[in-house]
Design a protein around this motif. Structure first.
Motif, short mmCIF file in Angstrom:
data_model
loop_
_atom_site.label_atom_id
_atom_site.label_comp_id
_atom_site.label_asym_id
_atom_site.label_seq_id
_atom_site.Cartn_x
_atom_site.Cartn_y
_atom_site.Cartn_z
N ASP A 10 -30.53 7.21 30.14
CA ASP A 10 -29.83 8.50 30.23
C ASP A 10 -29.26 8.82 28.85
N ILE A 15 -22.26 8.63 31.69
CA ILE A 15 -23.00 8.27 32.91
C ILE A 15 -23.55 6.84 32.78
N ASN A 19 -22.49 3.93 35.41
CA ASN A 19 -23.54 3.31 36.21
C ASN A 19 -23.70 1.83 35.86
N ASP A 54 -33.29 9.20 33.71
CA ASP A 54 -32.97 10.62 33.67
C ASP A 54 -34.21 11.35 33.18
N ALA A 82 -30.39 15.74 37.11
CA ALA A 82 -29.79 17.00 37.57
C ALA A 82 -30.87 18.00 37.98
N LYS A 103 -28.36 14.45 40.85
CA LYS A 103 -26.94 14.41 40.54
C LYS A 103 -26.25 15.61 41.18
N PRO A 104 -25.00 15.46 41.68
CA PRO A 104 -24.20 14.24 41.76
C PRO A 104 -24.72 13.28 42.84
N TYR A 105 -24.32 12.02 42.75
CA TYR A 105 -24.84 11.01 43.65
C TYR A 105 -23.76 9.96 43.90
#
Length: 236
Positions: A10, A15, A19, A54, A82, A103-105
Motif C-alpha cells: 500500500d 494504513i 495493518n 492495494d 478503495a 475500504k473501509p474494512y
C-alpha cells in the motif's frame, strides 16, 4: 512456532502501519512494500503465504501484478482497495486475485480472510491435513487439537502423519518402524508402542474424551475418523 509470512502492499504509510501492527499481533510475520517495483523485489526474495495488494500504487496499477507474482509465488492474492465499483471487482478477479476487499474494512475480518485463504491454499497443496478438531500442518510440522498446540517430537509427528494419511486403515508395526526410524531390519514393536503412548498422552491432555489413534491388537495401529470415545487411557 513457525509463522505465516504476509506481504502487505500500500502507498499509504498509515494504513500499512495499522495493518502491519494488527496482523503481527495476530501471529503473522509481515513484510511491507509501497510500489510495484518493491513488490516484485520482495516476491523474488521471500516465500509468502499470502499477499495483500492495494490497487492504486505510485508506479502503476496493481491489477498488472497477479500474473507477474504468480511466476514466482503461488500465494493467494487479496486486493484491499478503495476501488469499489463492480467493474473493478470483476477486473480484480479476472487478473487472478483470490479475494477483493474494499475500504473501509474490519481488521479482524481481514485477518480471518487471510487465514482462510492460507488454509485453503495449504490444503490444496497437501500441506494441511484436517480431521476436526485435529489439524496437522505438514509444512511447519505443527499440530493443533481443539485449536490448542500439541508439542510433539519429530518421531511422534511422523507417526501421527503416517497414520493420518490413511484414515481407518491398519498400519502394521513394521511399516511404522521402517517409515519413522528408517530401519528395514527387525521391527522393534516396543519402541513403536512407547512412542504411540507418548503421542496419545499429549493429545489426551487436550481432548481426554476422544482418541484418533486406535490399537489394532497384535497388528499395529490405525487413525480413527471420526475419532472414537476414549474410554481406556494409556492404552498401548
Amino acid at each position: 512456532m513457525a509463522q505465516h509470512k504476509l506481504l502487505l502492499v500500500d502507498d499509504d504509510s498509515d494504513i500499512l502501519e495499522i495493518n502491519s501492527a494488527f496482523l503481527t499481533s495476530e501471529g503473522y510475520e509481515v513484510v511491507t512494500a509501497t510500489t510495484i517495483a518493491e513488490t516484485m523485489e520482495c516476491v523474488q526474495h521471500h516465500n509468502f503465504d499470502c499477499i495483500v495488494l492495494d490497487v492504486m500504487l505510485p508506479d502503476g496499477s496493481a491489477f498488472e501484478l497477479p500474473p507477474r507474482i504468480q511466476a514466482y509465488s503461488d500465494a493467494p492474492i487479496i486486493f484491499l482497495t478503495a476501488k469499489e465499483q463492480a467493474e473493478d471487482k470483476i477486473q480484480g478477479f479476472q487478473v487472478g486475485a483470490d479475494d477483493y476487499i474494499t475500504k473501509p474494512y474490519s481488521l479482524p475480518e481481514l485477518s480471518l480472510r487471510i487465514n482462510a485463504h492460507i488454509r485453503r491454499n495449504m490444503k490444496s497443496e497437501g500441506f494441511l491435513i484436517e480431521y476436526a478438531p485435529l489439524k496437522i500442518n505438514i509444512k511447519t510440522r505443527e499440530v493443533t487439537l481443539k485449536d490448542s498446540p500439541v508439542h510433539l517430537t519429530n518421531r511422534e509427528f511422523d507417526i501421527l502423519r503416517l497414520l493420518a494419511e490413511t484414515p481407518n486403515v491398519i498400519v502394521p508395526f513394521a511399516k511404522i518402524y521402517s517409515h519413522v526410524w528408517g530401519d528395514e531390519s527387525v521391527c522393534d514393536n516396543h519402541l513403536v508402542m512407547v512412542n504411540i503412548s507418548y503421542l496419545r498422552k499429549k493429545m489426551e491432555k487436550i481432548a481426554p474424551e476422544i482418541t484418533f489413534i486406535k490399537t489394532e491388537w497384535g497388528i499395529g495401529y490405525s487413525f480413527a475418523y471420526p475419532p472414537v470415545k476414549n474410554s481406556v487411557h494409556g492404552e498401548f
